[in-house]
Design a protein around this motif. Structure first.
Motif, short mmCIF file in Angstrom:
data_model
loop_
_atom_site.label_atom_id
_atom_site.label_comp_id
_atom_site.label_asym_id
_atom_site.label_seq_id
_atom_site.Cartn_x
_atom_site.Cartn_y
_atom_site.Cartn_z
N VAL A 160 0.86 -1.19 0.00
CA VAL A 160 0.00 0.00 0.00
C VAL A 160 0.89 1.24 0.00
O VAL A 160 1.77 1.38 0.84
CB VAL A 160 -0.92 0.01 1.24
CG1 VAL A 160 -1.77 1.26 1.28
CG2 VAL A 160 -1.81 -1.24 1.25
N LYS A 161 0.65 2.13 -0.95
CA LYS A 161 1.46 3.35 -1.05
C LYS A 161 0.82 4.53 -0.34
O LYS A 161 1.51 5.40 0.16
CB LYS A 161 1.73 3.68 -2.53
CG LYS A 161 2.61 2.65 -3.20
CD LYS A 161 3.92 2.56 -2.44
CE LYS A 161 4.74 1.36 -2.78
NZ LYS A 161 5.80 1.12 -1.82
N SER A 162 -0.49 4.57 -0.31
CA SER A 162 -1.18 5.64 0.43
C SER A 162 -2.64 5.27 0.65
O SER A 162 -3.21 4.48 -0.10
CB SER A 162 -1.09 6.98 -0.30
OG SER A 162 -1.81 6.94 -1.50
N VAL A 163 -3.19 5.83 1.71
CA VAL A 163 -4.62 5.68 2.02
C VAL A 163 -5.15 7.05 2.38
O VAL A 163 -4.60 7.73 3.25
CB VAL A 163 -4.87 4.71 3.19
CG1 VAL A 163 -6.35 4.66 3.54
CG2 VAL A 163 -4.35 3.32 2.88
N VAL A 164 -6.21 7.46 1.71
CA VAL A 164 -6.90 8.70 2.03
C VAL A 164 -8.34 8.32 2.28
O VAL A 164 -8.94 7.57 1.50
CB VAL A 164 -6.82 9.72 0.86
CG1 VAL A 164 -7.61 10.96 1.19
CG2 VAL A 164 -5.37 10.05 0.55
N GLY A 165 -8.90 8.79 3.37
CA GLY A 165 -10.29 8.44 3.62
C GLY A 165 -10.79 8.91 4.95
O GLY A 165 -10.19 9.75 5.62
N SER A 166 -11.89 8.32 5.33
CA SER A 166 -12.61 8.70 6.55
C SER A 166 -11.76 8.41 7.78
O SER A 166 -11.15 7.36 7.89
CB SER A 166 -13.91 7.90 6.65
OG SER A 166 -14.70 8.08 5.52
N LYS A 167 -11.74 9.35 8.68
CA LYS A 167 -11.19 9.12 10.02
C LYS A 167 -12.33 8.83 10.98
O LYS A 167 -12.15 8.15 11.98
CB LYS A 167 -10.41 10.34 10.51
CG LYS A 167 -9.24 10.72 9.65
CD LYS A 167 -8.09 9.79 9.86
CE LYS A 167 -6.89 10.32 9.11
NZ LYS A 167 -6.00 9.29 8.69
N ARG A 193 -4.05 3.57 -2.71
CA ARG A 193 -3.12 3.48 -3.83
C ARG A 193 -2.17 2.32 -3.54
O ARG A 193 -1.51 2.28 -2.51
CB ARG A 193 -2.34 4.78 -4.02
CG ARG A 193 -1.53 4.80 -5.31
CD ARG A 193 -0.95 6.18 -5.60
NE ARG A 193 -0.08 6.67 -4.55
CZ ARG A 193 1.25 6.47 -4.51
NH1 ARG A 193 1.85 5.79 -5.44
NH2 ARG A 193 1.95 6.98 -3.51
N LEU A 194 -2.14 1.36 -4.47
CA LEU A 194 -1.34 0.14 -4.31
C LEU A 194 -0.16 0.14 -5.27
O LEU A 194 -0.22 0.74 -6.34
CB LEU A 194 -2.20 -1.09 -4.60
CG LEU A 194 -3.49 -1.23 -3.78
CD1 LEU A 194 -4.39 -2.28 -4.40
CD2 LEU A 194 -3.16 -1.59 -2.35
N ASP A 195 0.90 -0.62 -4.91
CA ASP A 195 1.96 -0.85 -5.88
C ASP A 195 1.54 -2.03 -6.76
O ASP A 195 0.44 -2.58 -6.63
CB ASP A 195 3.30 -1.07 -5.19
CG ASP A 195 3.41 -2.41 -4.46
OD1 ASP A 195 2.43 -3.18 -4.43
OD2 ASP A 195 4.50 -2.68 -3.91
N ARG A 196 2.39 -2.44 -7.69
CA ARG A 196 2.04 -3.54 -8.61
C ARG A 196 1.76 -4.84 -7.88
O ARG A 196 0.84 -5.57 -8.24
CB ARG A 196 3.17 -3.74 -9.63
CG ARG A 196 3.26 -2.64 -10.63
CD ARG A 196 4.34 -2.91 -11.63
NE ARG A 196 4.51 -1.75 -12.47
CZ ARG A 196 5.53 -1.54 -13.24
NH1 ARG A 196 6.50 -2.44 -13.31
NH2 ARG A 196 5.61 -0.46 -13.97
N ARG A 197 2.56 -5.14 -6.87
CA ARG A 197 2.35 -6.39 -6.11
C ARG A 197 1.00 -6.36 -5.40
O ARG A 197 0.25 -7.34 -5.42
CB ARG A 197 3.47 -6.59 -5.10
CG ARG A 197 4.85 -6.69 -5.70
CD ARG A 197 5.94 -6.63 -4.63
NE ARG A 197 5.83 -5.37 -3.90
CZ ARG A 197 6.21 -5.19 -2.65
NH1 ARG A 197 6.76 -6.18 -1.98
NH2 ARG A 197 6.07 -4.02 -2.06
N GLY A 198 0.69 -5.23 -4.75
CA GLY A 198 -0.58 -5.10 -4.05
C GLY A 198 -1.76 -5.19 -4.99
O GLY A 198 -2.77 -5.83 -4.68
N THR A 199 -1.63 -4.57 -6.18
CA THR A 199 -2.69 -4.63 -7.18
C THR A 199 -2.93 -6.07 -7.61
O THR A 199 -4.07 -6.52 -7.75
CB THR A 199 -2.34 -3.75 -8.39
OG1 THR A 199 -2.14 -2.42 -7.94
CG2 THR A 199 -3.43 -3.78 -9.43
#
Length: 142
Positions: free
Chosen positions: A64-71, A87-93
């Motif tokens: 995981v490269k980033s997470v934006v969302g609800s707190k 947002r994921l990298d290639r492996r995560g995707t």
């Protein structure tokens, strides 16, 4: 990837809980359930090797490269709605795609931390005196 989350209870599980409460307090009358009045709360996402409770878990080596969302979940909705953009990298995707195709198990989870009033009393006054309505019983005092 965008992930929308709703917190609900299955009708069978709710009925099982109602039955257990009725047995516990030994009553035969119908019980009505309602969503608590949420005072405050937070929501956190765990996905693959990262979680939003630990910012250090999202780094250059993670899937995981980033997470934006609800707190905080939507406390006014009965389903505590939350939205996350991941947002994921290639492996995560690749791993997420495998899971969507049924080749892998559950890869994400949601943690709620919620605060609510355990009991709210309502007070009305009538011609006979005060009436207090509590969580389980209504009684009249004169």
């Amino acid at each position: 990837m965008q992930l929308g989350v709703e917190c609900t209870v299955q009708p069978e599980r709710l009925q099982k809980a109602i039955t257990a409460v009725k047995e516990l307090i030994a009553i035969n009358t119908d019980l009505k359930t309602s969503v608590p009045f949420w005072k405050d709360g937070s929501v956190n996402l765990i996905v693959l090797d990262s979680d939003t409770t630990n910012p250090e878990s999202i780094n250059e080596d993670s899937f995981v490269k980033s997470v934006v969302g609800s707190k905080k979940p939507s406390l006014v909705s009965s389903t505590l709605d939350s939205v996350f953009n991941i947002r994921l990298d290639r492996r995560g995707t690749s791993i997420i795609l495998s899971a969507l195709n049924g080749d892998a198990g559950s890869l994400a989870g949601i943690m709620y931390d919620l605060k609510f009033n355990a009991m709210r009393l309502k007070h009305w006054t009538c011609a006979f005196g005060p009436i207090w309505i509590g969580a389980l019983k209504a009684f009249h005092t004169s």
